[in-house]
Motif scaffolding. Structure first.
Motif, mmCIF file in Angstrom:
data_model
loop_
_atom_site.group_PDB
_atom_site.id
_atom_site.type_symbol
_atom_site.label_atom_id
_atom_site.label_comp_id
_atom_site.label_asym_id
_atom_site.label_seq_id
_atom_site.Cartn_x
_atom_site.Cartn_y
_atom_site.Cartn_z
ATOM 1 N N ASN A 1 -1.588 -3.296 10.986
ATOM 2 C CA ASN A 1 -2.962 -4.086 10.340
ATOM 3 C C ASN A 1 -3.440 -4.693 9.369
ATOM 4 O OD1 ASN A 1 -2.597 -0.956 9.615
ATOM 5 N ND2 ASN A 1 -3.878 -0.686 10.545
ATOM 6 N N ARG A 2 -2.479 -4.493 8.557
ATOM 7 C CA ARG A 2 -2.676 -4.971 6.970
ATOM 8 C C ARG A 2 -0.878 -6.114 6.384
ATOM 9 N NH1 ARG A 2 -5.813 -1.850 8.247
ATOM 10 N NH2 ARG A 2 -7.044 -0.331 6.473
ATOM 11 N N ILE A 3 -1.242 -6.903 5.430
ATOM 12 C CA ILE A 3 -0.286 -8.063 4.785
ATOM 13 C C ILE A 3 0.192 -7.985 3.890
ATOM 14 C CG2 ILE A 3 -0.256 -9.190 7.778
ATOM 15 C CD1 ILE A 3 -1.877 -11.044 5.771
ATOM 16 N N SER A 4 0.767 -8.132 2.825
ATOM 17 C CA SER A 4 0.971 -8.123 1.452
ATOM 18 C C SER A 4 1.676 -8.988 1.272
ATOM 19 C CB SER A 4 1.465 -7.412 0.657
ATOM 20 O OG SER A 4 2.224 -6.230 1.340
ATOM 21 N N PRO A 5 1.533 -10.136 0.265
ATOM 22 C CA PRO A 5 2.682 -11.034 0.158
ATOM 23 C C PRO A 5 3.615 -10.343 -0.670
ATOM 24 C CG PRO A 5 0.987 -10.903 -1.438
ATOM 25 C CD PRO A 5 0.423 -9.922 -0.636
ATOM 26 N N LEU A 6 4.609 -10.699 -0.407
ATOM 27 C CA LEU A 6 6.064 -10.490 -0.799
ATOM 28 C C LEU A 6 5.992 -11.796 -2.265
ATOM 29 C CD1 LEU A 6 8.510 -9.481 2.347
ATOM 30 C CD2 LEU A 6 7.463 -8.423 0.258
ATOM 31 N N GLY A 7 5.207 -12.446 -2.379
ATOM 32 C CA GLY A 7 5.752 -13.004 -3.603
ATOM 33 C C GLY A 7 4.653 -14.952 -3.177
ATOM 34 N N PRO A 8 4.428 -15.487 -4.236
ATOM 35 C CA PRO A 8 3.666 -16.647 -4.418
ATOM 36 C C PRO A 8 4.050 -17.086 -3.051
ATOM 37 C CG PRO A 8 5.257 -16.614 -6.321
ATOM 38 C CD PRO A 8 5.059 -15.164 -5.591
ATOM 39 N N PRO A 9 3.268 -18.555 -2.939
ATOM 40 C CA PRO A 9 3.867 -19.691 -1.701
ATOM 41 C C PRO A 9 4.748 -20.529 -2.711
ATOM 42 C CG PRO A 9 1.320 -19.376 -1.543
ATOM 43 C CD PRO A 9 1.401 -18.552 -2.837
ATOM 44 N N TRP B 1 6.051 -12.342 3.299
ATOM 45 C CA TRP B 1 4.585 -11.528 3.409
ATOM 46 C C TRP B 1 5.112 -10.339 3.981
ATOM 47 C CZ3 TRP B 1 -1.008 -11.990 2.015
ATOM 48 C CH2 TRP B 1 -1.134 -13.736 2.058
ATOM 49 N N THR B 2 4.793 -9.133 4.344
ATOM 50 C CA THR B 2 5.300 -7.556 4.146
ATOM 51 C C THR B 2 3.826 -7.411 5.730
ATOM 52 O OG1 THR B 2 6.046 -7.045 2.860
ATOM 53 C CG2 THR B 2 5.676 -5.161 3.684
ATOM 54 N N THR B 3 4.394 -6.644 6.679
ATOM 55 C CA THR B 3 3.693 -6.152 7.654
ATOM 56 C C THR B 3 2.974 -4.969 7.738
ATOM 57 O OG1 THR B 3 4.511 -5.975 9.234
ATOM 58 C CG2 THR B 3 3.668 -8.084 9.190
ATOM 59 N N TRP B 4 2.556 -4.291 7.609
ATOM 60 C CA TRP B 4 2.550 -2.631 7.474
ATOM 61 C C TRP B 4 1.307 -1.676 8.798
ATOM 62 C CZ3 TRP B 4 5.145 -0.803 3.606
ATOM 63 C CH2 TRP B 4 5.252 -1.627 2.272
ATOM 64 N N ARG B 5 1.113 -0.653 8.887
ATOM 65 C CA ARG B 5 0.673 0.056 9.575
ATOM 66 C C ARG B 5 0.086 0.827 9.034
ATOM 67 N NH1 ARG B 5 -2.622 -0.676 14.109
ATOM 68 N NH2 ARG B 5 -3.257 1.077 14.648
ATOM 69 N N CYS B 6 -1.554 1.227 8.910
ATOM 70 C CA CYS B 6 -1.469 2.371 7.948
ATOM 71 C C CYS B 6 -3.502 2.349 8.968
ATOM 72 C CB CYS B 6 -2.761 1.613 7.104
ATOM 73 S SG CYS B 6 -1.890 -0.021 5.670
ATOM 74 N N ASN B 7 -3.123 4.047 8.807
ATOM 75 C CA ASN B 7 -4.283 4.616 9.266
ATOM 76 C C ASN B 7 -5.877 3.944 8.249
ATOM 77 O OD1 ASN B 7 -2.433 5.930 11.289
ATOM 78 N ND2 ASN B 7 -2.220 7.776 9.664
ATOM 79 N N PRO C 1 0.886 -1.411 0.384
ATOM 80 C CA PRO C 1 0.167 -0.173 0.254
ATOM 81 C C PRO C 1 0.844 0.872 0.115
ATOM 82 C CG PRO C 1 -0.010 -0.899 2.111
ATOM 83 C CD PRO C 1 1.104 -1.659 1.526
ATOM 84 N N SER C 2 0.282 2.668 -0.429
ATOM 85 C CA SER C 2 1.113 3.492 0.078
ATOM 86 C C SER C 2 0.524 4.785 0.968
ATOM 87 C CB SER C 2 0.627 4.504 -1.373
ATOM 88 O OG SER C 2 -0.301 5.087 -1.565
ATOM 89 N N GLY C 3 1.309 4.978 1.806
ATOM 90 C CA GLY C 3 1.104 6.079 2.664
ATOM 91 C C GLY C 3 0.552 5.011 4.057
ATOM 92 N N CYS C 4 1.489 4.051 3.839
ATOM 93 C CA CYS C 4 1.439 3.441 5.356
ATOM 94 C C CYS C 4 2.619 2.683 5.703
ATOM 95 C CB CYS C 4 0.743 2.093 5.540
ATOM 96 S SG CYS C 4 -0.777 1.708 4.272
ATOM 97 N N GLU C 5 3.399 2.260 6.730
ATOM 98 C CA GLU C 5 4.041 2.423 7.621
ATOM 99 C C GLU C 5 4.052 0.858 7.691
ATOM 100 O OE1 GLU C 5 6.637 2.406 12.016
ATOM 101 O OE2 GLU C 5 4.402 3.283 11.834
#
Length: 104
Positions: free
Chosen positions: A83-91, A98-104, A38-42
């Protein structure tokens, strides 16, 4: 009785596709799964998760393995302040990063 002993392991193996080995941890239900960064997230941290994808000669359902990997990543997020996650690649072979993110 010997016939029952022979049938029981076969029945257990056939029931395996219905088994879910991973349960959602407290707080993980609020973690949203994103398809990309995501953009704008830590960015908090990267996590690597893995599950059993093969039992002997039996390959588990790809969908079930993916779901369990996602659940494990979601379970990690609250402890990292994310409070968000995104995959770095397929299983791959039952593992995924996965990368974890803190979004407002």
């Amino acid at each position: 009785m010997p016939l029952m002993r022979a049938i029981l392991p076969i029945c257990a193996l056939l029931a395996l596709p219905a088994c879910t080995f991973v349960k959602m941890a407290p707080g993980a239900q609020q973690v949203k799964v994103l398809s990309a960064a995501p953009s704008g997230c830590e960015r908090r941290a990267d996590v690597a998760v893995s599950v059993t994808h093969k039992v002997g000669f039996y390959e588990r359902s790809e969908t079930q393995v993916r779901d369990e990997l996602e659940t494990l990543a979601r379970n990690e997020a609250p402890g990292l302040g994310a409070n968000r996650i995104s995959p770095l690649g397929p299983p791959e072979d039952g593992s995924q990063r996965w990368t974890t993110w803190r979004c407002n």
